[in-house]
Write a protein that holds these residues in place. Structure first.
Motif, PDB file in Angstrom:
ATOM      1  N   GLY A  99       2.926  15.108  10.903  1.00 55.52           N
ATOM      2  CA  GLY A  99       3.435  13.888  10.283  1.00 55.52           C
ATOM      3  C   GLY A  99       3.884  14.108   8.853  1.00 55.52           C
ATOM      4  O   GLY A  99       4.979  13.691   8.451  1.00 55.52           O
ATOM      5  N   GLU A 116      -2.015  18.429  13.295  1.00 53.44           N
ATOM      6  CA  GLU A 116      -2.614  17.725  12.165  1.00 53.44           C
ATOM      7  C   GLU A 116      -1.711  17.712  10.925  1.00 53.44           C
ATOM      8  O   GLU A 116      -1.915  16.922  10.005  1.00 53.44           O
ATOM      9  CB  GLU A 116      -3.970  18.338  11.802  1.00 53.44           C
ATOM     10  CG  GLU A 116      -3.910  19.769  11.287  1.00 53.44           C
ATOM     11  CD  GLU A 116      -3.922  20.814  12.399  1.00 53.44           C
ATOM     12  OE1 GLU A 116      -4.096  22.012  12.074  1.00 53.44           O
ATOM     13  OE2 GLU A 116      -3.772  20.431  13.576  1.00 53.44           O
ATOM     14  N   GLY A 148       0.191   9.365  10.098  1.00 49.31           N
ATOM     15  CA  GLY A 148      -0.845   9.951  10.939  1.00 49.31           C
ATOM     16  C   GLY A 148      -2.006   9.009  11.189  1.00 49.31           C
ATOM     17  O   GLY A 148      -2.618   9.038  12.252  1.00 49.31           O
TER      18      GLY A 148
END
Length: 486
Positions: free
Chosen positions: A135, A132, A333
């Motif tokens: 990016g 998570e 993302g």
């Protein structure tokens, strides 16, 4: 064998350390810019010879970057990060103690070897950062190349103005030592030496190094030697012959320095093509704006700023890049790196476009630079995500290093082209010949044009949202899978 990834809280420290290392490594490229006017006196040499102090660092970085990437894939990325700090520290000490051109060039070449910290750090993030946060982390680390270049100028100007030029290099050595300690203490070793690590392609490393030196030397010094001179043409010819031979060798050897079959995949190939053009656009502003800021007001378009003031006017651009990089990571993302790269190239084009009309005051150029560097931050952050989404995890360091090399080629070509424009379009101020106002406008329009070209290349990249960089081993579609080796 790979250890589990750290928790999000711990990964923040890792990203900060890796980004700091990348910024320091990239500062080495602009470290001596404030000294270029004084180097002939300091080193008792000619102005032409003194330019080698800057050129040799770019050449060493271009050669070392793909080599260190391949070694990182073979022997561990963290290990090679630590190894890369050694020449950076030693080179800084050699430069600080230098009393002649030869020792200064030696020190600067060693400093250039440290630029491999950036692609190695980007690749290591894939092993260390939770999906998570990957990016955003990649975007910040990738942007460190531009951030370091932008912040290096005021940093070096301040030290050069208020202290001895040797202090520049002692500070560099100290920063290198701090980075090495932080790597050792903060960055975990997630890789173990493989039982079958494969061999290092020494012939490929030498061939790539010779070809790159010939190519970049001809590009960077062609204006001084003459584009039609025997030396320049001979180097271009040698580069073509050596690099073609190197490519044939890489396709035939079992353990290549660079897997050309992987780099030929459309997603990787077109991203690298865009990287060359974005590198050109990024570096053009670094050549045009400082000169425009420092030219005397008597020209009618120069802004008469001191070296220190110029560095301070340039600094917000570096800070803008740092601020935009995390936003680019979030955009990647959510919508994928292709959209982020496209947006970045369009923002760069817009920045150059408005700069043609914002040349009358220092604050106007600062605004234009902030727009350009915002686009660079978005573009630089998206490129590694596209590259890592198209190669196996075992090749991420080499692939990212090759991508960094493509950016370096773009900056070298930019230096040559912008140098020709400024040298050919001139005006007289008394007995002195200076670049004309139209030369700077032409340079800005060139930056705008190449950014548009980068956007068009980006549109052709065959990226699908499903190809996330968080994947452990990105799937290669059947038509993109590498052919069996002979």
């Amino acid at each position: 064998m790979e250890a589990s990834k750290p928790e999000a809280a711990g990964s923040g420290r890792i990203v900060a350390v890796l980004a700091f290392g990348g910024i320091v490594a990239s500062i080495m490229q602009t470290l001596v810019v404030p000294l270029l006017g004084e180097l002939p006196t300091i080193l008792d040499t000619s102005a032409s010879n003194a330019t080698w102090v800057a050129t040799v660092t770019l050449l060493a970085a271009a050669v070392a970057t793909p080599i260190m990437g391949r070694l990182g894939d073979l022997y561990g990325k963290r290990r090679m990060l630590l190894v890369s700090t050694v020449p950076l520290i030693i080179g800084s000490v050699v430069a600080a103690l230098s009393t002649n051109l030869a020792t200064m060039i030696t020190g600067r070449a060693l400093q250039g070897l440290g630029v491999g910290l950036v692609p190695l750090g980007i690749s290591l993030l894939r092993d260390l950062v939770p999906p998570e946060k990957l990016g955003t982390s990649i975007a910040l680390m990738s942007a460190s190349l531009g951030i370091g270049g932008a912040l290096g100028l005021p940093f070096a100007s301040a030290i050069a103005d208020y202290g001895s030029w040797r202090v520049l290099f002692w500070v560099s050595a100290a920063l290198g030592a701090v980075i090495a300690v932080l790597y050792k203490v903060i960055v975990p070793d997630t890789e173990q030496r493989r039982e079958s690590v494969g061999g290092f392609d020494y012939a490929g490393a030498v061939g790539l190094g010779v070809g790159l030196v010939a190519l970049l030397l001809a590009v960077s010094k062609g204006a001084d030697w003459g584009w039609g001179s025997g030396t320049t043409l001979g180097l271009f010819a040698a580069a073509v012959v050596v690099l073609v031979g190197w490519g044939v060798w890489e396709l035939r050897t079992a353990e290549p320095m660079v897997d050309l079959r992987t780099t030929a995949r459309p997603q990787v190939l077109l991203t690298n093509a865009a990287s060359v053009v974005v590198g050109f656009a990024m570096y053009a502003s670094s050549l045009l704006v400082p000169q425009l800021l420092q030219l005397p007001k008597a020209t009618g378009y120069g802004l008469g700023q001191s070296m220190m003031a110029m560095g301070l006017w340039m600094m917000p651009g570096g800070l803008m890049m740092m601020a935009v990089a995390p936003l680019g990571g979030k955009l990647t993302g959510k919508h994928g790196p292709k959209l982020t790269l496209l947006l970045g190239t369009l923002v760069i084009a817009a920045g150059y476009g408005v700069s043609v009309f914002l040349m009358g005051a220092a604050w106007q150029l600062m605004v234009a630079m902030c727009v350009i560097t915002a686009g660079v931050g978005l573009a630089y952050g998206a490129m590694p995500a596209l590259i890592m989404g198209g190669v196996p995890q075992s090749e991420t360091a080499a692939a990212n290093s090759f991508n960094t090399l493509m950016r370096s080629i773009g900056t070298s070509v930019s230096a040559a082209v912008i140098g020709v424009v400024l040298a050919q379009m001139t005006t007289k101020l008394g007995p002195v010949t200076l670049p004309s106002e139209n030369a700077f406008r032409t340079g800005m329009l060139l930056g705008c044009g190449v950014a548009v070209v980068a956007a068009l290349i980006t549109l052709t990249i065959p990226y699908r949202k499903a190809q996330a960089v968080t994947a452990t081993e990105p799937a290669a579609p059947a038509d993109l899978a590498p052919s069996p080796r002979p």
